[in-house]
Scaffold this motif. Structure first.
Motif, PDB file in Angstrom:
ATOM      1  N   ASN A  90      79.152 -51.926 -47.846  1.00  0.00           N
ATOM      2  CA  ASN A  90      77.923 -51.511 -46.892  1.00  0.00           C
ATOM      3  C   ASN A  90      77.186 -52.592 -46.272  1.00  0.00           C
ATOM      4  N   ALA A  91      75.915 -52.263 -45.821  1.00  0.00           N
ATOM      5  CA  ALA A  91      74.888 -53.201 -45.218  1.00  0.00           C
ATOM      6  C   ALA A  91      74.503 -54.228 -46.448  1.00  0.00           C
ATOM      7  N   ASP A  92      74.299 -53.774 -47.739  1.00  0.00           N
ATOM      8  CA  ASP A  92      73.665 -54.548 -49.063  1.00  0.00           C
ATOM      9  C   ASP A  92      74.556 -55.125 -49.620  1.00  0.00           C
ATOM     10  N   CYS A  93      76.064 -54.707 -49.593  1.00  0.00           N
ATOM     11  CA  CYS A  93      76.974 -55.030 -50.787  1.00  0.00           C
ATOM     12  C   CYS A  93      78.389 -55.241 -49.955  1.00  0.00           C
ATOM     13  N   LEU A  94      79.020 -56.291 -50.161  1.00  0.00           N
ATOM     14  CA  LEU A  94      80.448 -56.809 -50.108  1.00  0.00           C
ATOM     15  C   LEU A  94      81.118 -57.047 -51.307  1.00  0.00           C
ATOM     16  N   ASP A  95      82.175 -55.787 -51.475  1.00  0.00           N
ATOM     17  CA  ASP A  95      82.888 -55.965 -52.601  1.00  0.00           C
ATOM     18  C   ASP A  95      84.338 -56.110 -52.190  1.00  0.00           C
ATOM     19  N   LEU A  96      84.883 -56.929 -52.883  1.00  0.00           N
ATOM     20  CA  LEU A  96      86.614 -57.217 -52.471  1.00  0.00           C
ATOM     21  C   LEU A  96      87.270 -57.510 -53.670  1.00  0.00           C
ATOM     22  N   LEU A  97      88.462 -57.359 -53.700  1.00  0.00           N
ATOM     23  CA  LEU A  97      89.635 -57.823 -54.299  1.00  0.00           C
ATOM     24  C   LEU A  97      90.234 -59.021 -53.844  1.00  0.00           C
ATOM     25  N   THR A  98      89.964 -60.201 -54.512  1.00  0.00           N
ATOM     26  CA  THR A  98      90.510 -61.388 -53.720  1.00  0.00           C
ATOM     27  C   THR A  98      91.043 -62.483 -54.571  1.00  0.00           C
ATOM     28  N   GLN A 150      65.727 -61.764 -43.817  1.00  0.00           N
ATOM     29  CA  GLN A 150      66.751 -60.551 -43.650  1.00  0.00           C
ATOM     30  C   GLN A 150      68.365 -61.034 -44.197  1.00  0.00           C
ATOM     31  N   ILE A 151      68.839 -60.243 -44.655  1.00  0.00           N
ATOM     32  CA  ILE A 151      70.145 -60.181 -44.827  1.00  0.00           C
ATOM     33  C   ILE A 151      70.980 -59.171 -44.829  1.00  0.00           C
ATOM     34  N   ALA A 152      72.268 -59.088 -43.904  1.00  0.00           N
ATOM     35  CA  ALA A 152      72.749 -57.951 -43.837  1.00  0.00           C
ATOM     36  C   ALA A 152      74.348 -58.244 -43.409  1.00  0.00           C
ATOM     37  N   TRP A 153      75.157 -57.285 -44.115  1.00  0.00           N
ATOM     38  CA  TRP A 153      76.629 -57.239 -43.873  1.00  0.00           C
ATOM     39  C   TRP A 153      76.947 -56.257 -42.783  1.00  0.00           C
ATOM     40  N   SER A 154      77.992 -56.514 -41.852  1.00  0.00           N
ATOM     41  CA  SER A 154      78.586 -55.511 -40.988  1.00  0.00           C
ATOM     42  C   SER A 154      79.968 -55.865 -40.887  1.00  0.00           C
ATOM     43  N   TYR A 155      80.696 -54.793 -40.470  1.00  0.00           N
ATOM     44  CA  TYR A 155      82.126 -54.579 -40.271  1.00  0.00           C
ATOM     45  C   TYR A 155      82.512 -54.143 -39.043  1.00  0.00           C
ATOM     46  N   PHE A 156      83.691 -54.689 -38.585  1.00  0.00           N
ATOM     47  CA  PHE A 156      84.369 -54.528 -37.311  1.00  0.00           C
ATOM     48  C   PHE A 156      85.470 -53.687 -37.294  1.00  0.00           C
ATOM     49  N   ASP A 157      85.499 -52.497 -36.729  1.00  0.00           N
ATOM     50  CA  ASP A 157      86.621 -51.621 -36.619  1.00  0.00           C
ATOM     51  C   ASP A 157      87.181 -51.745 -35.190  1.00  0.00           C
ATOM     52  N   ARG A 158      88.540 -52.230 -35.175  1.00  0.00           N
ATOM     53  CA  ARG A 158      89.155 -52.565 -34.172  1.00  0.00           C
ATOM     54  C   ARG A 158      89.507 -51.527 -33.056  1.00  0.00           C
ATOM     55  N   PRO A 159      90.115 -50.368 -33.653  1.00  0.00           N
ATOM     56  CA  PRO A 159      90.540 -49.009 -33.000  1.00  0.00           C
ATOM     57  C   PRO A 159      89.115 -48.428 -32.482  1.00  0.00           C
ATOM     58  N   ARG A 160      88.031 -48.716 -33.148  1.00  0.00           N
ATOM     59  CA  ARG A 160      86.780 -48.066 -32.247  1.00  0.00           C
ATOM     60  C   ARG A 160      85.932 -49.061 -31.678  1.00  0.00           C
ATOM     61  N   ASN A 161      86.438 -50.178 -31.797  1.00  0.00           N
ATOM     62  CA  ASN A 161      85.867 -51.382 -30.977  1.00  0.00           C
ATOM     63  C   ASN A 161      84.382 -51.427 -31.029  1.00  0.00           C
ATOM     64  N   ARG A 162      84.011 -51.374 -32.480  1.00  0.00           N
ATOM     65  CA  ARG A 162      82.373 -51.391 -32.728  1.00  0.00           C
ATOM     66  C   ARG A 162      82.342 -51.896 -34.073  1.00  0.00           C
ATOM     67  N   TRP A 163      80.868 -52.351 -34.275  1.00  0.00           N
ATOM     68  CA  TRP A 163      80.516 -52.883 -35.618  1.00  0.00           C
ATOM     69  C   TRP A 163      79.771 -51.601 -36.197  1.00  0.00           C
ATOM     70  N   SER A 164      79.959 -51.769 -37.596  1.00  0.00           N
ATOM     71  CA  SER A 164      79.379 -50.563 -38.458  1.00  0.00           C
ATOM     72  C   SER A 164      78.432 -51.226 -39.667  1.00  0.00           C
ATOM     73  N   ASP A 165      77.422 -50.600 -40.295  1.00  0.00           N
ATOM     74  CA  ASP A 165      77.019 -51.089 -41.571  1.00  0.00           C
ATOM     75  C   ASP A 165      77.520 -50.711 -42.828  1.00  0.00           C
ATOM     76  N   HIS A 166      78.627 -50.099 -42.702  1.00  0.00           N
ATOM     77  CA  HIS A 166      79.530 -49.645 -43.785  1.00  0.00           C
ATOM     78  C   HIS A 166      80.854 -49.429 -43.697  1.00  0.00           C
ATOM     79  N   TRP A 167      81.671 -49.304 -44.787  1.00  0.00           N
ATOM     80  CA  TRP A 167      83.167 -49.291 -44.252  1.00  0.00           C
ATOM     81  C   TRP A 167      83.729 -48.264 -45.597  1.00  0.00           C
ATOM     82  N   THR A 168      84.476 -47.204 -45.203  1.00  0.00           N
ATOM     83  CA  THR A 168      84.569 -45.984 -46.171  1.00  0.00           C
ATOM     84  C   THR A 168      86.212 -46.049 -46.553  1.00  0.00           C
TER      85      THR A 168
END
Length: 218
Positions: A90-98, A150-168
């Protein structure tokens, strides 16, 4: 008395008025130099601050790009992925397996969590890296950015062609991940934008002018 200061033989002397004018000009120049010193010191300090800020930005961006580029969706791990606690994105956390490159990790997958915390106007970007292998070293924690406005994460969804502050979606990684950081005095860093190589946006070319993902990829 002529009021002329004798000079070298054969040359015109300097009048008293001219000498006084020269002394006055020298005094003004000296005074201006003294007044300019604090300004020059401030300019030098600002230049050093900008260089330090640019180096910090480069380190944060480089690490984040590596983490995002090498990220994997949990579904690709099969039953192992089902045993992993849900990732928070989400906007406050990027959690990945990498995976991490040599020198940053000892092999295998890592859960890399980059979290925004702190108080308004004094935000921090915290990092936690924990290996998933049984023989992995203890989890490592540290601060990537501190005292940001200020610090923020955002995520791009190509099918919707838009940025969002969360990814579900747990079956797919974001096509692009973006990090925005605003520092006091120097303003906003250029945004860090990176897509995952596997299960994400390797074919998604982001157009920074149109602020959109080009649809030419697969």
């Amino acid at each position: 008395m002529s009021g002329v200061i004798p000079g070298v033989a054969g040359q015109r002397g300097v009048t008293l008025v001219e000498a006084l004018v020269v002394l006055a000009l020298l005094g003004l120049l000296a005074l201006a130099g003294v007044e300019l010193l604090p300004l020059l010191n401030r300019m030098s300090a600002r230049s050093g601050s900008l260089q330090k800020g640019a180096a910090a930005m480069e380190r944060v961006h480089d690490f984040t790009r590596v983490a995002v580029r090498n990220a994997l969706p949990t579904v690709t791990l099969g039953k192992v992925g089902e045993e992993i606690a849900p990732l928070v994105v989400n906007a406050d956390c990027l959690d990945l397996l990498t995976t991490l490159p040599p020198g940053l990790g000892g092999g295998g997958l890592y859960r890399t969590t980059i979290t925004v915390d702190g108080t308004p106007g004094h935000r921090r970007l915290r990092l936690r890296v924990a290996g998933l292998r049984p023989d992995a070293p203890p989890a490592m924690e540290g601060t990537l950015v501190e005292d940001a406005v200020q610090i923020a994460w955002s995520y791009f969804d190509r099918p919707r062609n838009r940025w969002s502050d969360h990814w579900t979606r747990v079956d797919k990684l974001p096509d692009l991940v973006r990090l925005d950081v605003q520092m006091p005095g120097t303003g906003w860093w250029p945004p860090m934008i990176q897509g995952p190589m596997l299960g994400g946006g390797i074919f998604c070319e982001f157009d920074t002018v149109a602020n959109a993902c080009r649809r030419g990829g697969a």
